[in-house]
Design a protein around this motif. Sequence first.
Motif, PDB file in Angstrom:
ATOM      1  N   PRO A   6       0.807  -1.224   0.000  1.00  0.00           N
ATOM      2  CA  PRO A   6       0.000   0.000   0.000  1.00  0.00           C
ATOM      3  C   PRO A   6       0.839   1.273   0.000  1.00  0.00           C
ATOM      4  O   PRO A   6       0.439   2.273  -0.624  1.00  0.00           O
ATOM      5  N   ASP A   7       1.992   1.267   0.669  1.00  0.00           N
ATOM      6  CA  ASP A   7       2.812   2.476   0.689  1.00  0.00           C
ATOM      7  C   ASP A   7       3.401   2.769  -0.693  1.00  0.00           C
ATOM      8  O   ASP A   7       3.437   3.920  -1.143  1.00  0.00           O
ATOM      9  N   ARG A   8       3.827   1.720  -1.400  1.00  0.00           N
ATOM     10  CA  ARG A   8       4.387   1.911  -2.735  1.00  0.00           C
ATOM     11  C   ARG A   8       3.283   2.298  -3.743  1.00  0.00           C
ATOM     12  O   ARG A   8       3.530   3.067  -4.671  1.00  0.00           O
ATOM     13  N   LEU A   9       2.084   1.736  -3.568  1.00  0.00           N
ATOM     14  CA  LEU A   9       0.975   2.091  -4.445  1.00  0.00           C
ATOM     15  C   LEU A   9       0.720   3.588  -4.398  1.00  0.00           C
ATOM     16  O   LEU A   9       0.625   4.260  -5.430  1.00  0.00           O
ATOM     17  N   ARG A  10       0.585   4.112  -3.184  1.00  0.00           N
ATOM     18  CA  ARG A  10       0.275   5.529  -3.036  1.00  0.00           C
ATOM     19  C   ARG A  10       1.429   6.401  -3.550  1.00  0.00           C
ATOM     20  O   ARG A  10       1.205   7.423  -4.194  1.00  0.00           O
ATOM     21  N   ALA A  11       2.649   5.996  -3.253  1.00  0.00           N
ATOM     22  CA  ALA A  11       3.801   6.794  -3.672  1.00  0.00           C
ATOM     23  C   ALA A  11       3.887   6.895  -5.194  1.00  0.00           C
ATOM     24  O   ALA A  11       4.362   7.902  -5.733  1.00  0.00           O
ATOM     25  N   ASP A  12       3.398   5.872  -5.897  1.00  0.00           N
ATOM     26  CA  ASP A  12       3.466   5.847  -7.354  1.00  0.00           C
ATOM     27  C   ASP A  12       2.138   6.255  -7.993  1.00  0.00           C
ATOM     28  O   ASP A  12       1.904   6.014  -9.180  1.00  0.00           O
ATOM     29  N   GLY A  13       1.256   6.858  -7.197  1.00  0.00           N
ATOM     30  CA  GLY A  13      -0.026   7.287  -7.748  1.00  0.00           C
ATOM     31  C   GLY A  13      -0.923   6.142  -8.156  1.00  0.00           C
ATOM     32  O   GLY A  13      -1.757   6.294  -9.041  1.00  0.00           O
ATOM     33  N   GLY A  38      -9.942  -7.614  -0.399  1.00  0.00           N
ATOM     34  CA  GLY A  38      -8.541  -7.259  -0.600  1.00  0.00           C
ATOM     35  C   GLY A  38      -8.320  -5.786  -0.856  1.00  0.00           C
ATOM     36  O   GLY A  38      -7.187  -5.299  -0.764  1.00  0.00           O
ATOM     37  N   LEU A  39      -9.384  -5.046  -1.192  1.00  0.00           N
ATOM     38  CA  LEU A  39      -9.251  -3.608  -1.337  1.00  0.00           C
ATOM     39  C   LEU A  39      -9.155  -2.914   0.023  1.00  0.00           C
ATOM     40  O   LEU A  39      -8.780  -1.738   0.092  1.00  0.00           O
ATOM     41  N   MET A  40      -9.499  -3.654   1.087  1.00  0.00           N
ATOM     42  CA  MET A  40      -9.423  -3.095   2.441  1.00  0.00           C
ATOM     43  C   MET A  40      -8.273  -3.697   3.236  1.00  0.00           C
ATOM     44  O   MET A  40      -7.506  -2.994   3.890  1.00  0.00           O
ATOM     45  N   ARG A  41      -8.147  -5.025   3.165  1.00  0.00           N
ATOM     46  CA  ARG A  41      -7.061  -5.680   3.894  1.00  0.00           C
ATOM     47  C   ARG A  41      -6.749  -7.008   3.236  1.00  0.00           C
ATOM     48  O   ARG A  41      -7.597  -7.614   2.579  1.00  0.00           O
ATOM     49  N   LEU A  42      -5.509  -7.468   3.423  1.00  0.00           N
ATOM     50  CA  LEU A  42      -5.062  -8.731   2.842  1.00  0.00           C
ATOM     51  C   LEU A  42      -4.133  -9.414   3.832  1.00  0.00           C
ATOM     52  O   LEU A  42      -3.304  -8.754   4.472  1.00  0.00           O
ATOM     53  N   PHE A  43      -4.290 -10.721   3.961  1.00  0.00           N
ATOM     54  CA  PHE A  43      -3.448 -11.477   4.898  1.00  0.00           C
ATOM     55  C   PHE A  43      -2.154 -11.866   4.206  1.00  0.00           C
ATOM     56  O   PHE A  43      -2.156 -12.613   3.237  1.00  0.00           O
ATOM     57  N   TRP A  44      -1.052 -11.336   4.704  1.00  0.00           N
ATOM     58  CA  TRP A  44       0.264 -11.617   4.125  1.00  0.00           C
ATOM     59  C   TRP A  44       0.943 -12.731   4.908  1.00  0.00           C
ATOM     60  O   TRP A  44       0.897 -12.758   6.137  1.00  0.00           O
ATOM     61  N   ILE A  45       1.595 -13.645   4.183  1.00  0.00           N
ATOM     62  CA  ILE A  45       2.401 -14.703   4.797  1.00  0.00           C
ATOM     63  C   ILE A  45       3.820 -14.576   4.248  1.00  0.00           C
ATOM     64  O   ILE A  45       4.024 -14.661   3.037  1.00  0.00           O
ATOM     65  N   ALA A  55       0.133 -11.834   8.864  1.00  0.00           N
ATOM     66  CA  ALA A  55      -0.545 -10.702   9.492  1.00  0.00           C
ATOM     67  C   ALA A  55      -1.387  -9.980   8.446  1.00  0.00           C
ATOM     68  O   ALA A  55      -1.122 -10.061   7.243  1.00  0.00           O
ATOM     69  N   TYR A  56      -2.418  -9.277   8.906  1.00  0.00           N
ATOM     70  CA  TYR A  56      -3.231  -8.475   8.009  1.00  0.00           C
ATOM     71  C   TYR A  56      -2.527  -7.153   7.702  1.00  0.00           C
ATOM     72  O   TYR A  56      -1.996  -6.498   8.596  1.00  0.00           O
ATOM     73  N   VAL A  57      -2.543  -6.782   6.435  1.00  0.00           N
ATOM     74  CA  VAL A  57      -2.027  -5.489   5.995  1.00  0.00           C
ATOM     75  C   VAL A  57      -3.208  -4.722   5.404  1.00  0.00           C
ATOM     76  O   VAL A  57      -3.951  -5.253   4.577  1.00  0.00           O
ATOM     77  N   TYR A  58      -3.392  -3.486   5.865  1.00  0.00           N
ATOM     78  CA  TYR A  58      -4.553  -2.703   5.445  1.00  0.00           C
ATOM     79  C   TYR A  58      -4.228  -1.786   4.278  1.00  0.00           C
ATOM     80  O   TYR A  58      -3.101  -1.306   4.140  1.00  0.00           O
ATOM     81  N   MET A  64      -8.939   3.282  -3.151  1.00  0.00           N
ATOM     82  CA  MET A  64      -8.973   2.191  -4.129  1.00  0.00           C
ATOM     83  C   MET A  64     -10.321   2.171  -4.864  1.00  0.00           C
ATOM     84  O   MET A  64     -10.378   2.018  -6.089  1.00  0.00           O
ATOM     85  N   LEU A  65     -11.406   2.363  -4.114  1.00  0.00           N
ATOM     86  CA  LEU A  65     -12.728   2.348  -4.743  1.00  0.00           C
ATOM     87  C   LEU A  65     -12.948   3.569  -5.620  1.00  0.00           C
ATOM     88  O   LEU A  65     -13.650   3.500  -6.634  1.00  0.00           O
TER      89      LEU A  65
END
Length: 315
Positions: A6-13, A38-45, A55-58, A64-65
């Motif tokens: 999510p941090d890279r998504l926002r940084a790259d528009g 998955g647009l709200m949270r996704l469980f990362w392994i 853990a869940y990453v938000y 996104m919507l």
Amino acid sequence: LPPLRPDRLRADGYRFFIETLRAGMRGAGALRIDHVMGLMRLFWIPEGRSAREGAYVYYPLDEMLAIVAIESHRHRCMVVGEDLGTVEDAVRDALAKADVLSYRLLYFEKRHDGRFSPPGSYPQAALVAISTHDLATFAGWWTAEDLRGRLALDLFPDLAVFDKQLMDRAQERIELMQALQQAGLVSREEVAEAAGLALPSARIVEAAHAFLAAAPSALMMVQLEDVAGVVPQANLPGTVDEHPNWRRKLPEPVAALAAGERMRALGEALRAARPRRIETADRNASPDLQTRVPRATYRLQFHKDFGFDDAIRVL
């Protein structure tokens, strides 16, 4: 596939997310977003670790919507959010505000007493269907083939769960036939006769689809497997090589199915039940606009790469 950061998504528009939507919507009238949670949270392994160490990453759901809504309007492509299973109310509320269609299945739409919900209780802003590629076909559900398949592959962590689901399935068959009878689609004699059928008759398959067709929902989908009476399902979640996922062929060529009696009868039933246009569509829209697209209002500051320098309004 690796998850999106999510941090890279926002940084790259959100460029990667935008390009993914555009690739899917290009030339399409509708796009289904799998696991829309998955647009709200996704469980990362972490790679090489177990799920216990995940853990869940938000993610920024509103942003996104908003992008989904923008691209939907640009491509005139409706959007369906696969919101089956455990979905937080906040996600469904956000989807409704953005006019993203919900996903409703006959198998899961039940009242508080466990009986099947009547067609009139289905929401308008939804796609309705009997099943999906990840669940049993109608014939597979009727025969409990999905339960037997999971049992054979040792996918039940507790055999008591299998026993209960098998008993529940027998009860659900009776309850479905009673729901069809109450809707005036089958007779009491047919309900009694169905109790002894190893496979659902073409008449029952047609009645089940006519039951769904009476729902006020914007879209209805029919699986060719159910037209052909296929028992095995296309994909069995929890398996990789144990099940021939996505490798099964239909028993007949598509042209033969389309010209067959079962397709003809089913088509006539659906045509009689759903001749209407979408009642919730904008009456001022151009006559050739047959798609339902998300509409929402957002006050968001977007990256300049979007082509928007300030807040946007999507109607």
